[in-house]
Motif scaffolding. Structure first.
Motif, mmCIF file in Angstrom:
data_model
loop_
_atom_site.group_PDB
_atom_site.id
_atom_site.type_symbol
_atom_site.label_atom_id
_atom_site.label_comp_id
_atom_site.label_asym_id
_atom_site.label_seq_id
_atom_site.Cartn_x
_atom_site.Cartn_y
_atom_site.Cartn_z
ATOM 1 N N VAL A 39 66.433 87.347 35.045
ATOM 2 C CA VAL A 39 67.283 87.598 36.469
ATOM 3 C C VAL A 39 68.277 86.492 36.856
ATOM 4 C CG1 VAL A 39 66.555 87.766 38.525
ATOM 5 C CG2 VAL A 39 65.235 88.795 37.132
ATOM 6 N N SER A 40 69.280 86.665 37.447
ATOM 7 C CA SER A 40 70.145 85.216 37.440
ATOM 8 C C SER A 40 69.261 84.037 38.892
ATOM 9 C CB SER A 40 72.020 85.844 38.402
ATOM 10 O OG SER A 40 71.781 86.513 39.163
ATOM 11 N N GLN A 41 70.130 83.357 39.395
ATOM 12 C CA GLN A 41 69.461 82.669 40.291
ATOM 13 C C GLN A 41 69.703 83.010 41.586
ATOM 14 O OE1 GLN A 41 69.889 78.157 39.845
ATOM 15 N NE2 GLN A 41 70.608 78.403 36.888
ATOM 16 N N GLU A 42 70.919 83.680 42.047
ATOM 17 C CA GLU A 42 71.245 83.911 42.816
ATOM 18 C C GLU A 42 70.461 85.206 43.139
ATOM 19 O OE1 GLU A 42 73.990 84.412 40.552
ATOM 20 O OE2 GLU A 42 73.673 82.179 41.070
ATOM 21 N N ASN A 43 69.593 86.117 42.505
ATOM 22 C CA ASN A 43 68.396 87.019 42.857
ATOM 23 C C ASN A 43 66.934 86.425 43.168
ATOM 24 O OD1 ASN A 43 70.945 88.326 40.497
ATOM 25 N ND2 ASN A 43 71.175 89.629 42.556
ATOM 26 N N LEU A 44 66.661 85.476 43.180
ATOM 27 C CA LEU A 44 65.372 84.384 43.298
ATOM 28 C C LEU A 44 66.027 83.830 44.934
ATOM 29 C CD1 LEU A 44 65.445 83.106 39.922
ATOM 30 C CD2 LEU A 44 64.304 84.755 40.051
ATOM 31 N N PHE A 45 64.006 83.953 45.303
ATOM 32 C CA PHE A 45 63.599 83.583 46.623
ATOM 33 C C PHE A 45 62.428 82.863 45.898
ATOM 34 C CE2 PHE A 45 61.830 82.526 50.373
ATOM 35 C CZ PHE A 45 62.269 82.133 50.951
ATOM 36 N N ILE A 46 62.304 81.685 46.638
ATOM 37 C CA ILE A 46 60.684 81.204 46.189
ATOM 38 C C ILE A 46 60.202 80.954 47.520
ATOM 39 C CG2 ILE A 46 59.350 78.946 44.924
ATOM 40 C CD1 ILE A 46 61.435 80.610 42.830
ATOM 41 N N GLY A 47 59.022 81.362 47.687
ATOM 42 C CA GLY A 47 58.031 81.473 49.123
ATOM 43 C C GLY A 47 56.907 79.627 48.563
ATOM 44 N N ASN A 48 56.197 79.192 48.880
ATOM 45 C CA ASN A 48 55.276 78.743 49.505
ATOM 46 C C ASN A 48 53.960 79.982 49.208
ATOM 47 O OD1 ASN A 48 53.504 76.752 49.722
ATOM 48 N ND2 ASN A 48 53.510 76.170 52.346
#
Ligand SMILES: *Cc1c(COP(=O)(O)O)cnc(C)c1O
Length: 344
Positions: A64-73
């Protein structure tokens, strides 16, 4: 579908916090822009607000490309951010089903968002028509969990597809347990659905619950909205580094995953042979929902030996049910022996 139109007006209008790292991204000789302690150590600098190294790792691993990633706590943070981005307090609503993961409603309550629910069918399957019939004009987000906690089953692909094709808001598919399943993740379908958010976590299969790393896979429009409202340094630098290490250690990960799945199947066979057990529900997770004749008594019987399982008997559709996580082979042996010795 226009994601922008689903975003709360105050969030659309928001000027986000601009960190030192947002203001300048070129090469650095002397870094005097963030009031950090200048004496270098592993931890004296603020973490990367966009977790680029970790995203690069996840991107390669998952395709999955990086623009489609969100990292949460943790994915719990992403759940909260979704409410804050899309649901106007005291007006908008969210929708889900019962029984399922409790955080959706808690997060809705904290954000003053009404959380409506329908019940799953008796076999814990989902009826898309029933879910869609509960959508109101103020329903902005639907939460589904697949494989579902605490029932363990994966939801039918066609039913979810129907929801995706007909619902005009955000659909969240929580895949916290997908690694334990044989089914395909919905991340393969992201490009078809700009309103889809798939949640995964390093807390379960990867054995990194202590790091608090949740992953949201979604359209770049949604990633941008979530980036705008997240705390600037929501994932600490220690966790970012340790998560990369954990993801690199695929041999240990796969070994443990396969062992947990093997143990799960062994546990199921034993549980089915126990007289006090009324049902062992099909599971594609690292836990098993088990219906007992006398769940409370069994729960207390295990507690007396310091063996803790989760009592889910008060959840809708789960009367008499305990949820048992798959442990190590030695732990599983102990609980099975204990249950075989149980006398009502
Ligand atoms: C455990 C669990 C989570 C928790 O995720 P974190 O990343 O640890 O916050 C999310 N969703 C479901 C369904 C879970 O069971």
């Amino acid at each position: 579908m226009k994601i922008e139109e689903l975003v709360r007006k105050n969030i659309r209008d928001l000027t986000p916090y601009s960190s030192a790292m947002d203001d300048y991204q070129g090469s650095v000789n002397i870094k005097l822009d963030a009031n950090e302690n200048p004496f270098e150590s592993d931890l004296n600098r603020y973490p990367d607000p966009y977790q680029k190294d970790l995203k690069s790792k996840i991107s390669k691993l998952k395709g999955v490309s990086q623009e489609n990633l969100f990292i949460g706590n943790g994915s719990d943070e992403i759940i909260d951010l979704i409410f804050r981005a899309f649901c106007e307090p005291n007006r908008d609503r969210a929708l889900g089903f019962e029984p399922s993961y409790g955080m959706y409603k808690v997060s809705a309550d904290i954000n003053a968002v009404r959380y409506d629910t329908i019940s799953l069918n008796e076999d814990f399957s989902l009826s898309a028509d029933k879910l869609l019939a509960a959508v109101t004009e103020n329903t902005k987000v639907i939460f589904v969990c697949s494989p579902n906690n605490p029932t363990g089953n994966v939801l039918n692909k066609n039913e979810l597809e129907k929801v995706l094709n007909q619902f005009k808001g955000i659909l969240v598919i929580d895949e916290a347990y997908m690694d334990f399943s044989n089914q395909n993740s919905w991340i393969k379908d992201l490009y078809r659905y700009p309103q889809l958010i798939v949640l995964q976590t390093l807390s379960k299969s990867y054995g990194l619950a202590g790091l608090r790393i949740g992953i949201g896979y979604c359209s770049d429009e949604i990633v941008q909205v979530l980036n705008k409202i997240k705390p600037p340094y929501n994932v600490n630098s220690f966790s970012q580094k340790a998560a990369i290490k954990g993801l690199e250690n695929q041999a240990d990960y796969k070994g443990q995953l396969n062992l947990i799945i093997k143990e799960r199947e062994r546990l199921i066979d034993f549980l089915k042979a126990i007289p006090d057990v009324l049902a062992v529900y099909p599971t594609e997770t690292n836990f098993i929902l088990v219906k007992f004749k006398e769940a409370k008594k069994v729960y207390n019987y295990l507690i007396a030996d310091g063996i803790i399982v989760r009592d889910r008997s008060n959840m809708p559709g789960c009367a008499g049910c305990l949820r048992i996580s798959v442990g190590t082979p030695a732990e599983n042996k102990v609980i099975i022996n204990k249950l075989m010795e149980y006398k009502a």
